[in-house]
Design an enzyme around this catalytic site. Sequence first.
Site, mmCIF file in Angstrom:
data_model
loop_
_atom_site.group_PDB
_atom_site.id
_atom_site.type_symbol
_atom_site.label_atom_id
_atom_site.label_comp_id
_atom_site.label_asym_id
_atom_site.label_seq_id
_atom_site.Cartn_x
_atom_site.Cartn_y
_atom_site.Cartn_z
ATOM 1 N N SER A 1 -40.971 -12.896 33.330
ATOM 2 C CA SER A 1 -41.735 -12.692 34.558
ATOM 3 C C SER A 1 -40.785 -12.489 35.731
ATOM 4 O O SER A 1 -39.986 -13.368 36.052
ATOM 5 C CB SER A 1 -42.633 -13.896 34.847
ATOM 6 O OG SER A 1 -43.196 -13.787 36.139
ATOM 7 N N HIS B 1 -42.966 -8.577 32.737
ATOM 8 C CA HIS B 1 -44.225 -9.171 33.198
ATOM 9 C C HIS B 1 -44.236 -9.228 34.721
ATOM 10 O O HIS B 1 -43.314 -9.759 35.342
ATOM 11 C CB HIS B 1 -44.375 -10.587 32.625
ATOM 12 C CG HIS B 1 -45.719 -11.205 32.868
ATOM 13 N ND1 HIS B 1 -46.833 -10.893 32.113
ATOM 14 C CD2 HIS B 1 -46.122 -12.111 33.780
ATOM 15 C CE1 HIS B 1 -47.872 -11.591 32.545
ATOM 16 N NE2 HIS B 1 -47.463 -12.335 33.572
ATOM 17 N N ASP C 1 -46.352 -10.517 37.876
ATOM 18 C CA ASP C 1 -47.408 -11.411 38.360
ATOM 19 C C ASP C 1 -47.805 -11.028 39.781
ATOM 20 O O ASP C 1 -47.038 -11.230 40.726
ATOM 21 C CB ASP C 1 -46.925 -12.863 38.342
ATOM 22 C CG ASP C 1 -46.881 -13.440 36.937
ATOM 23 O OD1 ASP C 1 -47.896 -13.348 36.235
ATOM 24 O OD2 ASP C 1 -45.833 -13.993 36.555
ATOM 25 N N MET D 1 -50.171 -11.654 42.940
ATOM 26 C CA MET D 1 -51.004 -12.704 43.543
ATOM 27 C C MET D 1 -51.447 -12.279 44.937
ATOM 28 O O MET D 1 -50.672 -11.683 45.683
ATOM 29 C CB MET D 1 -50.216 -14.006 43.638
ATOM 30 C CG MET D 1 -49.625 -14.488 42.328
ATOM 31 S SD MET D 1 -48.732 -16.034 42.585
ATOM 32 C CE MET D 1 -47.948 -16.219 40.983
ATOM 33 N N HIS E 1 -50.129 -8.539 35.448
ATOM 34 C CA HIS E 1 -51.112 -9.617 35.454
ATOM 35 C C HIS E 1 -51.677 -9.744 36.867
ATOM 36 O O HIS E 1 -50.988 -10.194 37.784
ATOM 37 C CB HIS E 1 -50.409 -10.907 35.008
ATOM 38 C CG HIS E 1 -51.261 -12.135 35.078
ATOM 39 N ND1 HIS E 1 -50.718 -13.405 35.036
ATOM 40 C CD2 HIS E 1 -52.604 -12.302 35.167
ATOM 41 C CE1 HIS E 1 -51.680 -14.297 35.111
ATOM 42 N NE2 HIS E 1 -52.833 -13.654 35.186
ATOM 43 N N MET F 1 -53.689 -11.431 39.454
ATOM 44 C CA MET F 1 -54.339 -12.665 39.910
ATOM 45 C C MET F 1 -54.929 -12.383 41.287
ATOM 46 O O MET F 1 -54.501 -12.927 42.309
ATOM 47 C CB MET F 1 -53.318 -13.809 39.947
ATOM 48 C CG MET F 1 -52.911 -14.278 38.564
ATOM 49 S SD MET F 1 -51.572 -15.493 38.579
ATOM 50 C CE MET F 1 -50.152 -14.387 38.516
ATOM 51 N N MET G 1 -53.440 -18.973 30.291
ATOM 52 C CA MET G 1 -52.628 -19.641 31.298
ATOM 53 C C MET G 1 -52.376 -21.086 30.866
ATOM 54 O O MET G 1 -53.324 -21.844 30.648
ATOM 55 C CB MET G 1 -53.330 -19.622 32.658
ATOM 56 C CG MET G 1 -53.493 -18.246 33.276
ATOM 57 S SD MET G 1 -51.920 -17.400 33.580
ATOM 58 C CE MET G 1 -51.105 -18.549 34.694
ATOM 59 N N ASP H 1 -48.693 -17.717 29.381
ATOM 60 C CA ASP H 1 -47.953 -17.669 30.645
ATOM 61 C C ASP H 1 -48.046 -19.028 31.329
ATOM 62 O O ASP H 1 -49.143 -19.503 31.609
ATOM 63 C CB ASP H 1 -48.551 -16.579 31.548
ATOM 64 C CG ASP H 1 -47.778 -16.393 32.840
ATOM 65 O OD1 ASP H 1 -46.758 -17.075 33.052
ATOM 66 O OD2 ASP H 1 -48.198 -15.542 33.644
#
Length: 233
Positions: A10, A35, A37, A39, A68, A70, A139, A175
């Site tokens: 990540s 990966h 992430d 947010m 991913h 979020m 998660m 993750d």
Amino acid sequence: MTRDILIAPSILAADFARLGEEVAAIDAAGADWIHCDVMDGHFVPNISFGADVISSIRPLTRKVFDVHLMIAPVDRYLDAFAKAGADVITVHAEAGPHLDRSLQAIRALGKKAGVSLCPSTPESAIEHVLDRLDLVLVMTVNPGFGGQSFLASQLPKIARLRAMIGERKIRIEVDGGVTRDNAAALAAAGADTLVAGSAVFRGESSADYAGNISAIRMAAQGGRVANLQESYV
């Protein structure tokens, strides 16, 4: 169905002052996927980066970009992340009222579709969309921050998901707090794709990262072998 163990570092744990160098380093170190992430400060209590950052680092590697999201709402942003270079786009089951529609939209963009489950969300939440999926992301921390402690309570959920998936070609990704110390248990439960941040970006060079990736991979493979041996006893 047994699938190769994949390690997906990540970039949330990378040094953002030299993000391009860090992406090149984990590529050379043997990362299978990258990966990302994302947010939004709304669905989760933190803000990371958006499609423009992903687009800027996309030319640096041919590895799969595992994005991913979020964020909520999510549907209006799918096209931007697809254009930025995402290969896999994962949305949260909790992020909107129409999960099936979101997954269809991802597939229509020519991308692989994933769904993520927060620790309190049961696997039954995705029972009716399994045939829309390429990946399920479990998660093992509460989403929003890197560096959290692994929640072992999610191991039974992973095992139940593996049974639910059956022979479908769906990866189970994990993750949150993944290290060489819990990789074996995760693989034994049925995970085949491990996201690791701090556990990979420990050290100062690509060689350090390669050692970290190799250690996680070897531990996971050992856990899978041990589980198979037990199943035949």
